[in-house]
Write an enzyme that holds these catalytic residues in place. Sequence first.
Site, mmCIF file in Angstrom:
data_model
loop_
_atom_site.group_PDB
_atom_site.id
_atom_site.type_symbol
_atom_site.label_atom_id
_atom_site.label_comp_id
_atom_site.label_asym_id
_atom_site.label_seq_id
_atom_site.Cartn_x
_atom_site.Cartn_y
_atom_site.Cartn_z
ATOM 1 N N TYR A 92 16.959 30.436 6.078
ATOM 2 C CA TYR A 92 15.596 31.024 6.841
ATOM 3 C C TYR A 92 15.836 31.510 8.299
ATOM 4 O O TYR A 92 16.353 30.265 9.009
ATOM 5 C CB TYR A 92 14.495 30.414 6.508
ATOM 6 C CG TYR A 92 13.926 30.579 4.940
ATOM 7 C CD1 TYR A 92 13.688 31.662 4.415
ATOM 8 C CD2 TYR A 92 13.928 29.326 4.071
ATOM 9 C CE1 TYR A 92 13.244 31.850 3.106
ATOM 10 C CE2 TYR A 92 13.337 29.509 2.855
ATOM 11 C CZ TYR A 92 13.055 30.739 2.400
ATOM 12 O OH TYR A 92 12.798 30.921 1.047
ATOM 13 N N LYS A 150 0.854 -1.198 -0.082
ATOM 14 C CA LYS A 150 -0.087 -0.129 0.021
ATOM 15 C C LYS A 150 0.680 1.130 0.106
ATOM 16 O O LYS A 150 2.097 1.096 0.460
ATOM 17 C CB LYS A 150 -0.967 -0.153 1.120
ATOM 18 C CG LYS A 150 0.040 0.114 2.286
ATOM 19 C CD LYS A 150 -1.087 -0.845 3.643
ATOM 20 C CE LYS A 150 -0.342 -0.557 4.850
ATOM 21 N NZ LYS A 150 -1.115 -1.181 5.998
#
Length: 344
Positions: free
Chosen positions: A244, A36
């Site tokens: 940042y 999955k």
Amino acid sequence: MAVHHALRLRLDSRALTHNWLWLQRTAGVPAGAAVKADGYGLGAVEVTRLLGDAGCRDFFVSTWAEADALGPLPNGCELVVLHGIGPQDLEAALASHARPVLNSREQVTRWKEAAPGRACDVMVDTGMNRLGLRTEELDQLDGLEIHTLHSHLACADEDSAMNAVQLGRFAAVATTVPARRYALANSAGICLGRDYSFGLVRPGLALYGGVPREEAEGHIAQVAYPEAEVVQRRTIKAGETCGYGATWTAAADTEAAIINIGYADGYLRCFAGKGSASIDGKLLPLIGRVSMDLVALDASALPDLAEGDWVTLDYDLPAAADASGLSQYELLTGLSERLERRWT
Ligand SMILES: *Cc1c(COP(=O)(O)O)cnc(C)c1O
């Protein structure tokens, strides 16, 4: 024109097969494979082909869309859809060779009406309370052709009293509900011992390099290696900051490599201050924040590392989970499409 990918996920097919064989040997019964979420992010088509070649015969996806995307399976392989058949799934289910896992009275009724006599799987709830029929609802199953009867462990990765409780409940169900085969254990459940094996086990995480319990330590090999290209090398002068928020300040002149991966690729911000890459045993610690598409590494240990070179991020799953606070599952399934999957 061949487009150049600046980041990739190197995938070790021998490690994948090795892990599957170890799980099957440990369980002492056939091992299937949960594929999955696109094979936990590695690529379900390739995983299915490789494990099919190794002898795996049972594959598990969550939805009919995943079954459809997987396409035809290798010869002799069977596909099972874990979420069963919802109100919108009948057409896909009837057209497919895959078997649904019936999870509720509604799904049982739907299947009996739509496909009388056709084989299906069933999930019995033994304590997870997520999917599956309750043990007092099992009279609903009369008249079904049950291929594999499943249950699922809630706490197999812990030493919880719940494991033995679920085992006991499932063993009792297995004596009263006829099915061709019974299956309880995921990766962690396999490590609990052969009492948990029944006729089939359903590993996922450990196939892909996850270590669900200490019993698996030293036996499970890393499969997935994120690799990123160096976009540029630069010198950050003492006292300057990087990235940042200017959260990191160079204590001395620092050689940095800026590499082509970031949180949009699933390399999340929680790796700030914790993540690293390694080349030839040399450690390149992450500096500053993780940006959307870029990460800065302290490349002092590698004076020759230059634009266009590749670095491998440290992504051993147990260690990366400890460092980042993410689960081993999230570390795999969160990796974005931008990483070119490359099997070796
Ligand atoms: C995903 C899943 C598995 C595989 O679990 P892992 O912990 O990844 O080994 C097994 N059984 C069911 C029902 C699942 O949903």
